[in-house]
Scaffold this motif. Structure first.
Motif, PDB file in Angstrom:
ATOM      1  N   GLU A 130       1.106   9.014 -22.348  1.00 37.21           N
ATOM      2  CA  GLU A 130       0.202  10.384 -21.430  1.00 37.21           C
ATOM      3  C   GLU A 130      -0.850  10.584 -21.439  1.00 37.21           C
ATOM      4  OE1 GLU A 130       1.321  13.159 -22.250  1.00 37.21           O
ATOM      5  OE2 GLU A 130       3.830  12.200 -22.596  1.00 37.21           O
ATOM      6  N   GLY A 131      -1.373   8.913 -21.012  1.00 33.97           N
ATOM      7  CA  GLY A 131      -2.462   8.279 -20.856  1.00 33.97           C
ATOM      8  C   GLY A 131      -2.354   8.382 -19.522  1.00 33.97           C
ATOM      9  N   PRO A 132      -3.836   7.716 -18.442  1.00 27.65           N
ATOM     10  CA  PRO A 132      -3.709   8.280 -17.400  1.00 27.65           C
ATOM     11  C   PRO A 132      -2.904   7.354 -16.215  1.00 27.65           C
ATOM     12  CG  PRO A 132      -5.715   6.959 -18.329  1.00 27.65           C
ATOM     13  CD  PRO A 132      -4.942   6.888 -19.545  1.00 27.65           C
ATOM     14  N   GLU A 163      -3.363   5.043   2.162  1.00 28.63           N
ATOM     15  CA  GLU A 163      -4.798   5.685   2.438  1.00 28.63           C
ATOM     16  C   GLU A 163      -5.842   5.321   1.907  1.00 28.63           C
ATOM     17  OE1 GLU A 163      -4.133   9.759   4.210  1.00 28.63           O
ATOM     18  OE2 GLU A 163      -3.808   9.042   5.864  1.00 28.63           O
ATOM     19  N   SER A 164      -5.022   6.223   0.458  1.00 26.98           N
ATOM     20  CA  SER A 164      -6.157   5.356  -0.738  1.00 26.98           C
ATOM     21  C   SER A 164      -5.341   5.865  -2.411  1.00 26.98           C
ATOM     22  CB  SER A 164      -6.668   7.252  -1.154  1.00 26.98           C
ATOM     23  OG  SER A 164      -5.893   7.861  -1.493  1.00 26.98           O
ATOM     24  N   MET A 165      -5.565   5.066  -3.194  1.00 31.63           N
ATOM     25  CA  MET A 165      -5.792   4.899  -4.794  1.00 31.63           C
ATOM     26  C   MET A 165      -6.836   5.613  -5.463  1.00 31.63           C
ATOM     27  SD  MET A 165      -5.784   2.738  -7.257  1.00 31.63           S
ATOM     28  CE  MET A 165      -6.073   1.466  -7.208  1.00 31.63           C
ATOM     29  N   SER A 166      -6.358   6.041  -6.654  1.00 29.41           N
ATOM     30  CA  SER A 166      -7.253   6.570  -7.712  1.00 29.41           C
ATOM     31  C   SER A 166      -6.410   6.986  -9.233  1.00 29.41           C
ATOM     32  CB  SER A 166      -7.659   7.995  -6.908  1.00 29.41           C
ATOM     33  OG  SER A 166      -6.373   8.596  -7.113  1.00 29.41           O
ATOM     34  N   ILE A 167      -7.275   6.018  -9.949  1.00 29.54           N
ATOM     35  CA  ILE A 167      -6.674   6.341 -11.234  1.00 29.54           C
ATOM     36  C   ILE A 167      -7.049   7.889 -11.861  1.00 29.54           C
ATOM     37  CG2 ILE A 167      -7.073   5.325 -13.817  1.00 29.54           C
ATOM     38  CD1 ILE A 167      -7.927   2.516 -12.350  1.00 29.54           C
ATOM     39  N   PRO A 185      -6.774  15.512 -13.540  1.00 33.59           N
ATOM     40  CA  PRO A 185      -6.703  14.796 -12.701  1.00 33.59           C
ATOM     41  C   PRO A 185      -7.321  14.990 -12.032  1.00 33.59           C
ATOM     42  CG  PRO A 185      -4.828  16.294 -13.024  1.00 33.59           C
ATOM     43  CD  PRO A 185      -5.798  16.529 -13.910  1.00 33.59           C
ATOM     44  N   ASP A 186      -8.569  16.416 -11.524  1.00 30.78           N
ATOM     45  CA  ASP A 186      -8.948  16.191 -10.295  1.00 30.78           C
ATOM     46  C   ASP A 186     -10.216  16.947 -11.128  1.00 30.78           C
ATOM     47  OD1 ASP A 186      -6.781  16.696  -8.470  1.00 30.78           O
ATOM     48  OD2 ASP A 186      -6.346  19.203  -9.847  1.00 30.78           O
ATOM     49  N   ALA A 187     -10.567  15.705 -11.330  1.00 32.16           N
ATOM     50  CA  ALA A 187     -12.381  15.752 -11.997  1.00 32.16           C
ATOM     51  C   ALA A 187     -13.574  15.223 -10.852  1.00 32.16           C
ATOM     52  CB  ALA A 187     -12.102  14.919 -13.211  1.00 32.16           C
ATOM     53  N   GLN A 188     -14.347  16.224 -10.502  1.00 37.58           N
ATOM     54  CA  GLN A 188     -14.767  16.875  -9.541  1.00 37.58           C
ATOM     55  C   GLN A 188     -16.370  15.160  -9.160  1.00 37.58           C
ATOM     56  OE1 GLN A 188     -14.834  18.118  -6.561  1.00 37.58           O
ATOM     57  NE2 GLN A 188     -12.887  19.103  -8.084  1.00 37.58           N
TER      58      GLN A 188
END
Length: 267
Positions: free
Chosen positions: A175-177, A193-197, A203-206
């Motif tokens: 249940e984590g990131p 193209e991109s990788m993010s945590i 999940p869409d924190a600005q």
């Protein structure tokens, strides 16, 4: 899938400009112009016609023409749809089931009406999902490039060009990131193209820090991340199967779309 991944899909998907219908206003009735021009009043014989009768006689042909035009347009559209359905059904490359490669590790989630499919598997406590779609924008760019003399001199054939397969891959642990990769897949290589945590609860924190551009990472880190995906089954060897599967899905969805449109028109 997070809304950022959905936004990535929307940016990649084809968009068609809307069709706007311009409605022509009906011509003004003759008596409206007569009111402002006393010298042009009709003769007593014409003036004896009730105003309501003039209104009916003016609009009746318009209503009849509109109804007739609608029937004609509907019939034409149905004939064209039937012809297009026949072309798809009788194509030299008919719609058929695509066989899974030996040892393919993913379950394929293919919902009718969706333009994407989802690959899903469980591996050593991880849930790996890849949302797959055909990137026709990339194919168009390649075709435009092949119009150049240099491309023709290199022996490129437009019929041999395949569109890019794009994927949004998520790797989750409990249940984590989770990790999210946006990738392009072609017949030579897998490009990230991109990788993010992402945080599961937001999940869409600005204001979240998403790291540098993938292309700006150290080359050894880029290579390690590619191997990380390959170890989970996201390999360039999948390309031919995914290309064939997505072409087949596109044909199936198009045929269903035509039939649904025909059914609506015939109601």
């Amino acid at each position: 899938m997070s809304s950022s991944a959905a936004a990535f899909l929307v940016r990649r998907a084809l968009s068609a400009p809307p069709v706007f219908l311009r409605l022509r206003r009906p011509p003004s009735l003759f008596y409206s112009s007569l009111a402002s021009s006393p010298s042009s009043f009709p003769s007593p014989a014409r003036a004896a016609v009730p105003l309501s009768s003039a209104r009916v006689s003016s609009f009746t042909p318009l209503r009849f023409a509109s109804s007739s035009s609608k029937v004609s347009a509907d019939d034409t559209l149905k004939r064209v749809i039937d012809s297009e359905i026949d072309c798809v059904v009788q194509s030299d490359d008919p719609i058929r089931e695509v066989d899974l490669p030996d040892g393919f590790p993913f379950e394929i989630i293919d919902n009718p009406g969706d333009q994407t499919v989802v690959l899903k598997r469980e591996l050593a406590g991880e849930t790996i999902e890849a949302t797959v779609f055909m990137n026709y924008d990339e194919e168009q760019d390649l075709n435009e490039d092949d119009d150049d003399d240099d491309a023709r001199d290199d022996g490129h054939d437009e019929s041999s060009i395949k569109p890019t397969i794009s994927l949004v891959v998520t790797i989750q642990k409990g249940e984590g990131p989770f990790l999210e990769f946006c990738c392009n897949f072609n017949d030579d290589k897998l490009e990230i193209e991109s990788m993010s945590i992402k945080k599961r609860d937001d999940p869409d924190a600005q204001n979240a820090y998403e790291g540098p551009e993938f292309s700006d990472l150290d080359e050894s880190l880029q290579a390690a991340l590619r191997r990380y995906l390959e170890a989970r089954g996201i390999k360039r060897s999948m390309y031919d199967f995914l290309h064939e599967y997505m072409i087949n899905k596109d044909e199936r969805e198009y045929l269903t779309w035509l039939k649904n449109m025909k059914e609506f028109i015939e109601k």
